[in-house]
Design an enzyme around this catalytic site. Structure first.
Site, PDB file in Angstrom:
ATOM      1  N   HIS A 176      44.206 -32.034  -7.198  1.00 50.49           N
ATOM      2  CA  HIS A 176      42.842 -31.566  -6.989  1.00 50.49           C
ATOM      3  C   HIS A 176      41.925 -32.624  -7.596  1.00 50.49           C
ATOM      4  O   HIS A 176      42.230 -33.146  -8.682  1.00 50.49           O
ATOM      5  CB  HIS A 176      42.597 -30.215  -7.668  1.00 50.49           C
ATOM      6  CG  HIS A 176      43.447 -29.110  -7.128  1.00 50.49           C
ATOM      7  ND1 HIS A 176      43.992 -28.116  -7.929  1.00 50.49           N
ATOM      8  CD2 HIS A 176      43.851 -28.833  -5.869  1.00 50.49           C
ATOM      9  CE1 HIS A 176      44.686 -27.274  -7.195  1.00 50.49           C
ATOM     10  NE2 HIS A 176      44.624 -27.695  -5.938  1.00 50.49           N
ATOM     11  N   GLU A 225      45.240 -30.305  -0.736  1.00 47.27           N
ATOM     12  CA  GLU A 225      44.816 -29.282   0.212  1.00 47.27           C
ATOM     13  C   GLU A 225      43.295 -29.095   0.145  1.00 47.27           C
ATOM     14  O   GLU A 225      42.806 -28.034  -0.246  1.00 47.27           O
ATOM     15  CB  GLU A 225      45.555 -27.950  -0.023  1.00 47.27           C
ATOM     16  CG  GLU A 225      46.163 -27.773  -1.404  1.00 47.27           C
ATOM     17  CD  GLU A 225      45.188 -27.191  -2.428  1.00 47.27           C
ATOM     18  OE1 GLU A 225      44.012 -27.010  -2.091  1.00 47.27           O
ATOM     19  OE2 GLU A 225      45.620 -26.908  -3.553  1.00 47.27           O
TER      20      GLU A 225
END
Length: 337
Positions: free
Chosen positions: A252, A290
């Site tokens: 992230h 993602e």
């Protein structure tokens, strides 16, 4: 951005500085003002080098520093051939060199060179952590090693002309900056983690106690600019959405400082972050992410660093794009400098 054609000095993570005097067919290298070696260089049809004169330094270190200079000098160079009179045993054992087809010739492959943990990892381990299966949260995965503390990665980005480094989060030291970053409108639109100092202290403390996530601060020239979370994908919420490998790492990413945004900065820190994760455990075969499927800018940046979008899928809180970068793909045309 520096012109690599005019590169004459290259900083090393241990504080030393590599200097060069280069012509078409000669290269003289020195380190901290002391001569290191002189090379004959033949660039056509491929790069061949031979030692003309070597000073008193360990052979493998001399070879390593020369390879670093030549690869940093030319990011398109994928391999170079050394002509050596003596068998470079240590360099062969480490993977720095491989035996060539002709006696006395040894190749250094760019894809192998950048997989060597020295000197980029501040806390490099000689051996991989033993593999032992455990179950946590209903998921079977390898037992993870203790998380590092402090600086874990440092490299001088010759293209950017700046140090890029990664260190672990220190909650007391980094809390105010993390709070400011998360409460900026730009970051909040994607992370949705706005909150108070107490809320963010709790957020970071929870991740500090989580063995599957490593929280990192990215720095340019030792000035913090970004926050990253690196996680083991096998025991993450992402695992049910793809065939996660035991040592896949996920990321992230948050750039908090406005002056460090832009494609050239992303190319530096994203390549450094993925480089660190591939070096941290040689069993890691993929780095995944993602981002939100509508975050076209970030997806484009990642594709520029050779990630590919494997598919889109639905988390409970967002439509996500599964971005994947394989180890072989990262190192085969590695543009680190």
């Amino acid at each position: 951005m520096p012109d690599l054609n005019a590169l004459t000095a290259l900083a090393l993570p241990d504080g030393r500085c590599l200097m060069a005097d280069e012509t078409t067919d000669r290269l003289s290298l020195g380190c901290d003002g002391q001569p290191l070696l002189s090379l004959r260089v033949n660039r056509v049809p491929a790069l061949h080098v031979a030692i003309e004169q070597r000073c008193e330094h360990p052979d493998s270190e001399v070879l390593y520093l020369a390879c670093y200079w030549l690869f940093a000098r030319d990011s398109a160079c994928q391999h170079l051939t050394w002509h050596l009179d003596e068998l470079p045993t240590e360099a062969l054992l480490s993977g720095l060199l491989v035996t060539g087809e002709v006696s006395g010739q040894y190749r250094c492959e760019r894809a192998l060179f950048w997989q060597l943990p020295r000197p980029w990892l501040s806390q490099a381990s000689v051996n991989s952590y033993p593999q032992h299966p455990v179950i946590s949260g209903g998921k079977r995965h390898p037992l993870r090693p203790l998380k590092p503390r402090g600086e874990v990665y440092r490299r001088f980005d010759a293209r950017l002309g700046a140090w890029i480094s990664l260190r672990t989060v220190d909650i007391e030291h980094d809390l105010a900056r993390f709070n400011r970053w998360q409460n900026s409108a730009r970051v909040a639109s994607f992370w949705q983690e706005e909150g108070s100092l107490d809320q963010h202290r709790e957020y970071l403390a929870k991740l500090l106690a989580d063995p599957h996530t490593l929280t990192l601060i990215g720095c340019f020239d030792d000035q913090p600019f970004a926050y990253f979370e690196a996680y083991w994908a096998k025991e993450d919420r992402l695992a049910p959405f793809y065939q996660a490998g035991d040592y896949d790492r996920g990321i992230h990413m948050l750039v908090g400082e406005e002056q460090h945004r832009g494609p050239h900065k992303v190319a530096s820190w994203l390549s450094a972050l993925t480089h660190y994760l591939f070096l941290d455990d040689p069993r890691t075969q993929r780095v995944v992410a993602e981002p939100r499927a509508d975050n076209a800018k970030m997806i484009g940046y990642m594709q520029g660093q050779r990630f590919h979008c494997e598919k889109e899928f639905d988390f409970p809180h967002k439509r996500a794009a599964l971005m994947v970068l394989g180890r072989e793909r990262f190192f085969e045309r590695c543009v680190l400098a």
